[in-house]
Each structure stands twice: as C-alpha cells, then as structure tokens.
Write an enzyme that holds these catalytic residues in place. Structure first.
Site, short mmCIF file in Angstrom:
data_model
loop_
_atom_site.label_atom_id
_atom_site.label_comp_id
_atom_site.label_asym_id
_atom_site.label_seq_id
_atom_site.Cartn_x
_atom_site.Cartn_y
_atom_site.Cartn_z
N ASP A 7 -8.43 1.57 6.62
CA ASP A 7 -9.19 0.84 5.63
C ASP A 7 -8.74 -0.63 5.73
O ASP A 7 -7.70 -0.93 6.30
CB ASP A 7 -8.90 1.42 4.25
CG ASP A 7 -9.56 0.64 3.14
OD1 ASP A 7 -10.78 0.44 3.19
OD2 ASP A 7 -8.84 0.21 2.22
N ASP A 9 -9.45 -3.59 2.94
CA ASP A 9 -9.02 -4.20 1.69
C ASP A 9 -7.98 -3.33 0.99
O ASP A 9 -8.23 -2.16 0.70
CB ASP A 9 -10.22 -4.38 0.76
CG ASP A 9 -11.29 -5.28 1.37
OD1 ASP A 9 -11.36 -6.45 0.96
OD2 ASP A 9 -12.03 -4.80 2.25
N ASP A 169 -5.90 3.32 0.79
CA ASP A 169 -5.22 2.94 -0.45
C ASP A 169 -5.94 3.45 -1.69
O ASP A 169 -5.73 2.91 -2.78
CB ASP A 169 -5.11 1.41 -0.53
CG ASP A 169 -6.44 0.73 -0.82
OD1 ASP A 169 -6.47 -0.15 -1.70
OD2 ASP A 169 -7.45 1.09 -0.19
#
Length: 223
Positions: A7, A9, A169
């Site tokens: 991922d 961001d 995240d």
C-alpha cells in the site's frame, strides 16, 4: 516469482500533511476555514479524500453526500498541485524495497489512491522506477478490498498472484489480502498503528528493517 506488494499512503509514506492541506483548501472554499488538523486527523487523511470531506463536514455540521461528491474533484486538483510538500517516506522504507529486490522478490504497489496521482507522487519524489507495478483505485473496475487489484499488482510485477504478501496499514489491506488468500503485514508506525494488532494480520511490522525476514517467513525465499 514471489512478490511483495505495498500500500502507499500510511504504509510506505506519510502523505497525511499534503492530503489534509488539499481537504482544507476545499473547506476554505465552502467558508468553513481549516477544519482538519494534523494531530487529530492524520489517520482520517490516510483513508482518502472522500473520507476527509465527510469527516470535516460532519465536524462543522454541514455534511451532505452531494457536497462530498461536488468537492471531491476540487480536492484532487488541489492535491495534484501540491502533492509532495510534506510527504515523507517512513524510515527504512526505500532501503527495504531495495533489499527485497536484491533478494529476488518482485516489488509493486497496490493503492486506493487514483493511479495518476500515485504515479505523480512517486515520480516527483524520484522513486517511481523502484517499483515494477502500480495499481491504483481506478486502474481496474474494482478497488481494494476486492482482491483483483492486489492480484494484478503481483502479475504486473512479474509474480504469481498466489505467491505474494501485502504490506498495509488498514482493515482494507487486511481484508484485501484475506480475500486473495495471501498473507498481510500491517505496519504499526502510522497514525492507526495501535489498532493493527486487533485486525489479526499474519505479521505486524514495527520497522522496515525487519521486513525482509518477515517476508521470507511468510512466503518463502525468492527463487
């Protein structure tokens, strides 16, 4: 080939400052001033533009779905014009990427940021060439947590989609990996880091120095 898909961001980079600035640009146009603040809203920022607009409008008692829809293009335009002023890669992130590549893993990105913006950010920060694939929110007809963007990122990085691991995240990343039948590693150093253990990923990552060993344990050594 085995692949490690990241991922963007909140995983590879803290993009929250520039995202919040773009959202506040919209709120100023609406007449609300700067609604979002970094200390309180960094985690919201990393969930995307629509989430920031929704959160901020609810805070000032002005939420309407049509307002979010109307201002989302304005947010994207503001973000594109000032995309890398505050963004920083997390310590050790790029070094871990290079270490994984040197060990024979394919490395790519699967993000829910629009592909053009993700490409722009990585290019302006001088690291686009370090990633063999980039699949964004609009690359395919579906986006995470649908598993197909992850599988496509693995394929474009030269790997088999069943032999990858997703580094993320959020619950979105956890659910994407689960749907694809592959392991996930969730980082604990982002603004939502304390919540990651409850999502029960296959591993937690406290620092990027530890990632190559975790990857080997989860999907085996690269060929």
């Amino acid at each position: 080939m085995r692949t490690v898909i990241f991922d963007l961001d909140g995983t590879l980079a803290d993009t929250s400052g520039d995202l919040l600035a773009a959202a506040n640009h919209c709120f100023r146009q609406m007449g609300h001033g700067d609604v979002l603040v970094h200390d309180d809203d960094a985690a919201v920022a990393l969930r995307g533009g629509r989430m920031m607009l929704t959160h901020g409008l609810k805070r000032v008692g002005a939420y309407h779905e049509n307002t979010v829809h109307a201002y989302y293009p304005t947010l994207l335009e503001a973000y594109a014009q000032d995309i890398d002023t505050h963004t920083q890669f997390y310590p050790g992130a790029l070094e871990a990427v290079e270490m994984l590549k040197s060990q024979g893993y394919g490395v790519g990105i699967c993000t829910n940021k629009p592909e053009a913006l993700a490409d722009q950010l990585l290019t302006q920060m001088g690291v686009r060439g370090q990633f063999a694939s980039l699949v964004g929110a609009d690359t395919l007809p579906v986006r995470k947590p649908d598993p197909e963007p992850l599988r496509e990122a693995a394929r474009r990085a030269g790997g088999h989609p069943d032999l990858c691991v997703l580094i993320g995240d959020s619950d979105t990343d956890r659910n994407t990996a689960r749907a694809a039948g592959v392991p996930s590693v969730l980082v604990t150093f982002g603004p939502s880091g304390d919540d990651m253990a409850a999502l029960e990923p296959e591993a937690l990552l406290h620092h990027f120095d530890d990632l190559p060993e975790l990857v080997t344990g989860l999907i085996g050594a690269a060929a």
